[in-house]
Design an enzyme around this catalytic site. Sequence first.
Site, PDB file in Angstrom:
ATOM      1  N   HIS A 251       0.849  -1.189   0.000  1.00 54.00           N
ATOM      2  CA  HIS A 251       0.000   0.000   0.000  1.00 54.00           C
ATOM      3  C   HIS A 251       0.887   1.242   0.000  1.00 54.00           C
ATOM      4  O   HIS A 251       1.589   1.519   0.975  1.00 54.00           O
ATOM      5  CB  HIS A 251      -0.894  -0.005   1.239  1.00 54.00           C
ATOM      6  CG  HIS A 251      -1.742   1.227   1.363  1.00 54.00           C
ATOM      7  ND1 HIS A 251      -2.901   1.396   0.636  1.00 54.00           N
ATOM      8  CD2 HIS A 251      -1.589   2.342   2.103  1.00 54.00           C
ATOM      9  CE1 HIS A 251      -3.430   2.558   0.935  1.00 54.00           C
ATOM     10  NE2 HIS A 251      -2.652   3.158   1.831  1.00 54.00           N
TER      11      HIS A 251
ATOM     12  N   ASP B 114       0.760   5.195  -0.335  1.00 53.56           N
ATOM     13  CA  ASP B 114      -0.014   6.430  -0.407  1.00 53.56           C
ATOM     14  C   ASP B 114       0.587   7.344  -1.465  1.00 53.56           C
ATOM     15  O   ASP B 114       1.789   7.628  -1.435  1.00 53.56           O
ATOM     16  CB  ASP B 114      -0.021   7.122   0.950  1.00 53.56           C
ATOM     17  CG  ASP B 114      -0.881   6.388   1.962  1.00 53.56           C
ATOM     18  OD1 ASP B 114      -2.070   6.167   1.676  1.00 53.56           O
ATOM     19  OD2 ASP B 114      -0.376   6.032   3.040  1.00 53.56           O
TER      20      ASP B 114
ATOM     21  N   ASP C  48      -7.830   1.779   2.407  1.00 52.50           N
ATOM     22  CA  ASP C  48      -7.445   2.787   3.393  1.00 52.50           C
ATOM     23  C   ASP C  48      -8.218   4.087   3.294  1.00 52.50           C
ATOM     24  O   ASP C  48      -7.891   5.050   3.964  1.00 52.50           O
ATOM     25  CB  ASP C  48      -5.942   3.083   3.254  1.00 52.50           C
ATOM     26  CG  ASP C  48      -5.400   3.910   4.405  1.00 52.50           C
ATOM     27  OD1 ASP C  48      -5.894   3.760   5.533  1.00 52.50           O
ATOM     28  OD2 ASP C  48      -4.502   4.730   4.169  1.00 52.50           O
TER      29      ASP C  48
ATOM     30  N   HIS D 247      -6.622   9.820  -1.073  1.00 51.09           N
ATOM     31  CA  HIS D 247      -7.251   9.856   0.245  1.00 51.09           C
ATOM     32  C   HIS D 247      -6.395  10.446   1.361  1.00 51.09           C
ATOM     33  O   HIS D 247      -6.800  10.363   2.532  1.00 51.09           O
ATOM     34  CB  HIS D 247      -7.754   8.456   0.638  1.00 51.09           C
ATOM     35  CG  HIS D 247      -6.674   7.442   0.851  1.00 51.09           C
ATOM     36  ND1 HIS D 247      -6.431   6.429  -0.045  1.00 51.09           N
ATOM     37  CD2 HIS D 247      -5.778   7.272   1.851  1.00 51.09           C
ATOM     38  CE1 HIS D 247      -5.443   5.676   0.404  1.00 51.09           C
ATOM     39  NE2 HIS D 247      -5.026   6.171   1.556  1.00 51.09           N
TER      40      HIS D 247
END
Length: 976
Positions: A259, A261, A371, A575
């Site tokens: 993951h 970001d 997330d 996000h």
Amino acid sequence: MTVHDERALLEERLNRALRERIRPALYGDSTPVELSVWHAPGEPVPVAEALAATYEPARVGDAWGPPWSTSWFRLAAEVPPEWEGRQVEVVVDLGFTHPGPGFQAEGLAYNASGEPVKGIEPRNTHLPVSGSSVLYYLEAAGNPTILDFEPFVPTPLGDKETAGTEPLYRILRADLAVFNPEVWHLVTDLQALQGLMKELPQHEPRRHRILHAIDRSLDLLDTQDVAGSAASARSALVEVLSRRANASAHRVSAVGHAHIDSAWLWPLRETVRKCARTFSNVTALMDDYPEFVFACSQAQQYAWMKEHHPAVFERIASKVAAGRFVPVGGMWVESDTNMPGGEAMARQLVHGKRFFLDEFGVETEEVWLPDSFGYSAALPQLIKLSGSRWFLTQKLSWNQINKFPHSTFWWEGIDGSRVFTHFPPVDTYNSSLSGEELARASRQFAEHAVATRSLVPFGYGDGGGGPTREMLETAKRVADLEGSPTVTIETPAAFFQGAQDEYPNAPVWAGELYLEKHRATYTTQARTKQGNRRSEHLLREAELWATAAHLSFGSPYPYDALDRLWKTVLLHQFHDILPGSSIAWVHREAEATYARVAGELEGIIDSSVTALAGEGKADLVFDAVSSTARATPQAAFVAPVGGVLDNGLLRITVSDNGLLTSVYDIGARREVLPPGAVGNLPQLHADTPNQWDAWDIDPFYRNNRVDLVDGEVTALPDGLLVRRSFGKSTITQTLRLAEDARQLDIDTEVEWQEVEKLLKLAFPLDVRAEVSTAETQFGHLHRPIHVNTSWEAAKFEICAHRWLHVGEPGYGVALANDSTYGHDVTRTTRDDGGTTTTVRLSLLRAPRFPDPQTDQGTHRFRHALVVGAGIAEAVAAGYRTNLPQRVVRGSREVEPLVAVDNPAVVVEAVKLADDRSGDVVVRLYESLGGRAHATLRTSFPVQRVVETDLLERPLADTSVDLELRPFQVVTLRFTR
């Protein structure tokens, strides 16, 4: 000695042995590499420039890495002849500040030809060696550690403009070393068994057998010759590692993942490098582990590799073709889903899925959002319309109050669409496949009675480097191990198809997936949110008027510019960007980017409307809501009489201190404000959440409130000007009432210099509302106002798009906005027996982490209090507030390209087809939550009408006569 004492002693023995004896023996003989360094000036440079630079001698212990800087280390060595036939690796420690897998210094190693090899991270510190000579160039990023063991301490490190220039790191190791595989396998054996043993009940015989085997293994280990005795120590573990899982054991589908970001505690440019490091690791690891499958979302990150790291992209493409590197997600980025508008949410899926189709020929079927901070109830329909089938999230495990009841379920959206959804019970998207995590996945799986499988994403994210060889070795050991779930490495699609086949009658969850945490993300970093909202509506206008100009006069349609601008806006809906939870650098750049986007879109709009208007001196009002241009004067505002604004429909009374004391609906003969109450009341709260500063509003914020009642009023020719001062800040408002309007327009400017405060704007209303109704993508959502259960009580801060409505049968009030998302709605019973429903808009916050200067400065907001409004009036006010009319000099009025005869049906987008065929694409939806018949009329000749999915692929021939179900979204493609 009790069983507990025995286990505790063994834990101490094992932990010390691993820490002080076994892990240090992973490498045997070693020799320093020849180390030299070039400190790159400014921003990162291409590898070719680094290879051509002049390097200076360096040594272990040297300081390097001012915040956000880049240093290139040259590592050269000759393998000693006596090491021939042994596994040799380069081992590098850049000075990692703590054992976390990311959030600090990272590196990407290139060979002498400038080809990326693999990344260097705290838990992945080796580089391969083949041949007798070694030469690597290591691009080391001096990224500061912003999220540390005390993560919420304000820091200037979040922006290179304030971070300083002192080095953060010292290089601690740069060796050529002999790797001891048998020691490494011993570590993996022991860790797998240790994790399993921790989770087994004390009465379980299997636990005691493992305990005894580990004890015996340590007895056989010669701590003075770990490498030489590792095989013997492993032999004591063979029996307990060979016992097979129970036939009814929970089944885990393990999916490699990292993951990343797309921006958070680092800027966008650093995410590009994080991706290159991780994807280099992953593709290299696939060569050693043929069973390894890696799922990767976010088309934007693939596009970055194609642009900035083509060699990495080629490796990705090769592994995608082999079915090993699996695109998932179907979105441009893992976006926030609470705040993006309907068309933007659709375009996330359009651009993401189309990238994977164009580049790899892959139709992604999973929407992968582990997330994001809650999930809009409009998503199921959009997922289905994009051609996807499944949805995955993890974040609901963060709920503060209520435990989400399902692991696998059907999620039903506002229109009735359902998608098969999985919420992995492992409660992490960064698993290492430890015994603890696997046991948790089994223990927390909610549907054991009727289903057997869950998904576990494994790998270090956010710069940690993704899955490691240790994880893949662990996967082998726990694949079929007594006391553990079985583990199979496979694709997400294989998991979802198997889970759906096994459990087609899964329970249904209807409505939004509300996250009971991170509610402040509806408000933090107001300028970023305003930039997003303005960009969405400018894109709508640009597409509309450019299409009209092309169809009417052959003006070139700006396909490339619109594609690029859409992708820029979609990227910034990630996000941690749109929610306001990134470092200062990210939001500073976002504001500048939104300004550039607005400038370019205004240029497209201006050239289009100028072409449409033609030569002339008449004032033409271009209205993007109705898609028309008319020689119609804009509505005038009434002049105040004293503190009263009266247009014959509404009579608004404003007190000497600038508060609303009466909002009287003349036609309905009804006062909208409760007795003794005042509206348009700014309220200030202390805002010190327990944990995540930029993310959270905790319910106790309501315990401390100051009503900002002091103010002064000045009459203007077209309204009233209100000024207030408080703390170090000021509020200036202009209140206006148009001659023919049933709404009060409120323009607010705040010079905001508060710290750890929350500013709200309150409107108490004399209506007994059972629910609040908030606009979401392509529709709206009803939320109970009562707090009968903990589920309703947890929703003390909610998200709305362009409007929020409250009402009772026959009468309602709406509040429209141009960039406010956070709201709260409460109600009380008065002494007279009436009910006061209070709507408050959250305007500004001032958290100190991760950006200590969050939202300081000047902000402007536009709101409208819409009186006597139903949902239709709320919808109209939302569009009007966000799509102001434009006045252009010219001579030609413009008819709408597409008109609809039912006001319940709203045209959301008019554009030319993305395939550049010249077809016209129209997206519309039913907006009121009921059935609707609508007939479309076009101002251009039409040969054929086809209903399509979001990607403009045909579904069925249709006509201009439509029957729509509640909130149905329809995309039509017109062949001229």
